[in-house]
Every structure is written in C-alpha cells, then in structure tokens.
Design an enzyme around this catalytic site. Structure first.
Site, short mmCIF file in Angstrom:
data_model
loop_
_atom_site.label_atom_id
_atom_site.label_comp_id
_atom_site.label_asym_id
_atom_site.label_seq_id
_atom_site.Cartn_x
_atom_site.Cartn_y
_atom_site.Cartn_z
N VAL A 11 0.83 -1.20 0.00
CA VAL A 11 0.00 0.00 0.00
C VAL A 11 0.86 1.26 0.00
CG1 VAL A 11 -1.72 1.29 1.31
CG2 VAL A 11 -1.91 -1.19 1.12
N PHE A 250 -16.17 -10.59 -9.15
CA PHE A 250 -16.07 -11.31 -7.88
C PHE A 250 -17.14 -12.39 -7.74
CE2 PHE A 250 -12.57 -9.65 -5.31
CZ PHE A 250 -12.08 -8.76 -6.24
N CYS A 261 -5.59 -9.81 2.85
CA CYS A 261 -6.68 -8.88 3.20
C CYS A 261 -7.99 -9.56 3.58
CB CYS A 261 -6.91 -7.92 2.03
SG CYS A 261 -5.43 -7.04 1.58
C1 UGA Z 1 -8.64 -6.95 -1.79
C2 UGA Z 1 -9.72 -5.99 -2.35
O1 UGA Z 1 -10.17 -6.44 -3.62
C3 UGA Z 1 -9.16 -4.57 -2.47
O2 UGA Z 1 -10.18 -3.68 -2.89
C4 UGA Z 1 -8.62 -4.14 -1.10
O3 UGA Z 1 -8.06 -2.85 -1.13
C5 UGA Z 1 -7.55 -5.11 -0.66
O4 UGA Z 1 -8.13 -6.43 -0.57
C6 UGA Z 1 -7.03 -4.67 0.68
O5 UGA Z 1 -7.78 -4.70 1.64
O6 UGA Z 1 -5.90 -4.19 0.75
P1 UGA Z 1 -6.59 -8.31 -2.86
O7 UGA Z 1 -6.58 -9.06 -1.56
O8 UGA Z 1 -5.32 -7.75 -3.37
O9 UGA Z 1 -7.60 -7.05 -2.77
O10 UGA Z 1 -7.13 -9.29 -3.99
P2 UGA Z 1 -8.54 -9.62 -4.67
O11 UGA Z 1 -8.42 -9.38 -6.11
O12 UGA Z 1 -9.65 -8.97 -3.96
O13 UGA Z 1 -8.63 -11.21 -4.44
C7 UGA Z 1 -8.73 -11.77 -3.14
C8 UGA Z 1 -8.93 -13.28 -3.21
O14 UGA Z 1 -10.22 -13.58 -3.73
C9 UGA Z 1 -7.94 -14.00 -4.11
O15 UGA Z 1 -7.52 -15.20 -3.47
C10 UGA Z 1 -8.73 -14.33 -5.36
O16 UGA Z 1 -8.28 -15.48 -6.02
C11 UGA Z 1 -10.12 -14.55 -4.77
N1 UGA Z 1 -11.22 -14.32 -5.73
C12 UGA Z 1 -11.44 -13.08 -6.24
C13 UGA Z 1 -12.06 -15.37 -6.06
O17 UGA Z 1 -11.89 -16.53 -5.59
N2 UGA Z 1 -13.10 -15.14 -6.93
C14 UGA Z 1 -13.34 -13.91 -7.46
O18 UGA Z 1 -14.31 -13.78 -8.23
C15 UGA Z 1 -12.49 -12.86 -7.10
#
Ligand code: UGA
Length: 430
Positions: A11, A250, A261
């Site tokens: 960040v 998502f 996160c």
């Molecule tokens: C997440 C949020 O999306 C951000 O908006 C936020 O700022 C961030 O946390 C934070 O709090 O700092 P991030 O953890 O980097 O971001 O990644 P994401 O893209 O949200 O994915 C999180 C997890 O969900 C991953 O393991 C991904 O594979 C999974 N996921 C995501 C799914 O299984 N299905 C989906 O449709 C989307």
C-alpha cells in the site's frame, strides 16, 4: 503537496509512487534500513506490475525519496499517511501495535504548525479516535493536528490502476479543515470524493472487503449446488451478474479467497462487531464456506486418485491470485501443503511466486517451465488464476503424464476442449 508515507509495503509504496507520479513531493519512510537502501538504489522488494518503472521514474525526477527517519519525513511534509501492517492476532482481532507506535513517533516528530495525519492502514472502527488521542498525548510541540481516515481499495496485481483510476476516494474526518488539502491531493485522480465521519470511513473498508468475500463464498456455495444438479456455475454467474444490481465481478467460483486482506479483514470485522455487541453470523458463514471449499476440492482429488501416497502431482500456481508474487494465506500454497501431507510428491510452478513459496513449501520440485510441470504426473492441478495457464501445452501434458487427469481449481480451462483432448477433467461447479 509535500507528503510523507510511513511504511513501504504494497500500500505505502504504490501510494507513494502514484502520488509522486501526479506531481506531489513524496518522502517514503520505512524502519527497515535494508529496504530503504534497496529502494534508493532503484530496486523494489515486491512484484507489482508497473511499480518498478514508476518508482524509478519518480525517484529520478526528484519527486520520490526514501528515508528510515520518521522525523525527517514528518518535518518535511504537510500530510503524513500511515501505511503500516495491521496483522491478525490468534483470536482474529487486529494487532494495532504498529499503528500505535507510529502515532507516537509522529507525535514526537511534530515540531509545530499544522499537520494532517491520515490512516490508510486497514483498521477496525474506532481506531482513528485512538490515533488522535495518542498524537495529542505524545505531541509536546505547539501544533495543530487533524487525524483523517482514508481507506485504500487497491487490489494486488492491479494496484497502480486501482490507485490512478479509483472507483471512489473515502475521507473520514472530525473537522472540515483537512478536507480541502485532501481534495487537492486526490484531484488528479478524478474520482468521486466521499467525506464521512472517521468511524464510517473505517467501517466502509471492512464492510467493502467483507461484502466482496461474501460474494465469492456465495458463488462457491452456488457452485456446490451446480455440481449436485448438473448446472454450470459460469452460466449462472453470467446470468445473475448481468443484473446491474448484482454485477459479474467477484463471482468467480474457485478454491476460495486468500491473501493478506480478505481472511484477515473478515475475522477482524467479526471480532470488532462482537466487541460492539453484534454476533455477525453471516460473515462467520462466509468464512466457513471458504474453508469448506478447500475440503471439497481435496475430496475431488482423493475421490479420483484415491490414496495420494506415492502419487506425483503437478501444481500450476502458488500465489494467492494472479499478477502477484504474494503467497500470504494463499489457497494454492495451502492446497500444496495438504497434498504433501497426504504423501503426494509435487512438481510446482508459478510465474512469479516461486521464490517466496520456497520459504514455506519445501521438498517439492520447483519447475521453471509451466509446460513441464505435468511431466510424469498422475494428475495436474490448477490452483491460481494466472491467465497464462490457459495456454499450457496440453498436448505435451497428455503425452508426458502417467494419467491424463486435470483438477482445475480456478475454472481456467474449457471442459469441452478437455474432453476432446481426452482428459479426465474436474473443475468447480461445472
Ligand atoms: C482486496 C480488495 O479487492 C481490495 O479492494 C482491497 O483494497 C484489498 O483487498 C485490501 O484490503 O488491501 P486483494 O486481496 O489484493 O484485494 O485481492 P482480490 O483481487 O480482492 O482477491 C482476493 C482473493 O479472492 C484471491 O484469493 C482471489 O483469487 C479470490 N477471488 C477473487 C475469487 O476466488 N473469486 C473472485 O471472483 C475474485
């Protein structure tokens, strides 16, 4: 404006580089001297697409500086952003000791005038009040300080894009005075600017991440019903996602969410709710479904391969998601450890995360070429949604595998194509 960023993790570093890119003067502070030296020399400690170039460009332009001295950063800046880690404690609550320490250090470094201290780290509601109290207590100078909450919404792997083109900027304040300077800082990003009280801003962050996690668990639960009924979760997700009130993003079924996160923020939100007198059962269920998703996937593997001892399994993906080298709370890594525990011998590949995985995942064969991962294996598993895995050489896999079996934990491949190529193919909810 003159800005100080305390903490150069994902960040802090992305925020500092992007603020410098739009013309602000930024000093990034970190107490890790080796990291500061690396950054000064043009290196960066993490993989984030575009970040290295951005840091180099703005360092060369003289807008981005690195130091290990909070005092220097605070003295030279009008606005100080706190971007330090807020790790999970064993009981699910958040360890706020880094925030508290930095608040004290900022307070001691303030030598007068007006300063705005902005918390960007993800914290439970009511933390801002504590930060303000701490700064007031430890600041000995004749100074005026406003504490602001400004949650970040960056996704790893897409962090620069998320910062430069945000859906919204949220600012939580107790007075109007810091609003104009913060508007000015964020003006170049041209995003909706929402001003709230501090508690609401802090809640927006936890509520947003928990809602996104809920969306993922929801589609994973629907995937289970799809499997039981012969429906296709992707078609269901498209069908419901086209409703603008729901949205398709998502809603990708898979191995479940991980990373630094969602799991942490969910448990922190459940914990702070409990402390405030509300039992957030809904979010507990989100966690349960997420944990269950791994069990269901492992069962698919053992139902097909039966005993895993002496089986050789190729695994594509170690990072917690695509476009990152981060393996913290990675479902892919967790899966590898579980398969290993059952006695399977693993051949693994990840485009970016192999170095970081090596500290946790030992006694496996790390394979540089993704096309060679399945060689000699009884099965191939896809564990991370890297888009390049869609292009893995399946003709070769078919030829080189002892048995042509694929478990696709991220629904990357096309079931009809897999059938055509002669694979036994199991994915999620299809
Ligand atoms: C997440 C949020 O999306 C951000 O908006 C936020 O700022 C961030 O946390 C934070 O709090 O700092 P991030 O953890 O980097 O971001 O990644 P994401 O893209 O949200 O994915 C999180 C997890 O969900 C991953 O393991 C991904 O594979 C999974 N996921 C995501 C799914 O299984 N299905 C989906 O449709 C989307």
């Amino acid at each position: 404006m003159k800005l100080c960023i305390i903490g150069t993790g994902y960040v802090g570093l992305v925020t500092g580089a992007c603020f410098a890119e739009v013309g602000h003067h930024v000093i990034c502070v970190d107490n890790d001297v080796a990291k500061v030296n690396l950054l000064r020399g043009g290196g960066i400690p993490i993989f984030e697409p575009g970040l290295e170039e951005l840091v180099r460009k703005n360092t060369t332009a003289g807008r981005l500086h690195f130091t290990d001295s909070i005092k220097e950063g605070v003295e030279k800046s009008d606005v100080i952003f706190i971007c330090v880690p807020t790790p999970r404690q064993p009981d699910g609550s958040v360890d706020l000791s880094f925030i508290e320490k930095v608040a004290r250090e900022i307070a001691s470094a303030i030598d007068g005038g007006y300063k705005i201290v902005v918390d960007k780290s993800t914290v439970p509601v009511k933390t801002g009040e504590k930060v303000a109290e701490t700064i007031k207590r430890y600041c000995k100078a004749q100074a005026e300080v406003d504490v602001v909450s400004n949650p970040e919404f960056l996704r790893e792997g897409f962090a620069i894009e998320d910062l430069m083109k945000p859906d919204r900027v949220v600012i939580g304040v107790t007075s109007q005075r810091p609003v104009a300077p913060l508007r000015e800082i964020y003006a170049p990003f041209n995003a909706p600017f929402i001003v709230t009280d501090i508690n609401s801003a802090e809640l927006i962050k936890h509520a947003a991440n928990s809602f996104l996690a809920l969306k993922i668990s929801y589609i994973n639960a629907v995937a289970a019903i799809c499997e039981a009924s012969g429906a296709n979760v992707e078609e269901v997700a498209t069908g419901i996602g086209l409703d603008a009130r729901i949205g398709r993003r998502f809603l990708n079924a898979g191995l479940g969410f991980g990373g630094s996160c969602f799991p942490k923020d969910l448990s922190a939100f459940i914990k702070i709710s409990e402390q405030l007198g509300y039992d957030f059962q809904l979010l507990k269920e989100v966690e349960r479904i997420n944990a269950d998703q791994m069990e269901r996937f492992l069962k698919k593997i053992t139902d097909t391969l039966w005993v895993l001892k002496e089986k050789k399994i190729g695994v594509l993906g170690l990072a917690f998601k695509q476009n990152t080298d981060d393996v913290r709370m990675s479902p892919a890594l967790d899966l590898c450890l579980r398969l290993q525990k059952e006695g399977a011998a693993l051949r693994v590949h990840d485009p970016r995360a192999m170095e970081k995985a090596k500290a946790v995942l030992k006694n496996v064969t790390y394979v540089d070429d993704m096309n060679a991962v399945a060689d000699g294996c009884d099965a191939l598993v896809i564990a991370t949604e890297w888009p390049e895995f869609k292009r893995v050489d399946l003709e070769r896999a078919k030829r080189e595998m002892s048995h042509p079996i694929i478990f696709d934990g991220r629904n990357l491949l096309d079931p009809a194509e897999m059938a055509r190529l002669g694979f036994v193919y199991k994915s999620i909810g299809r």
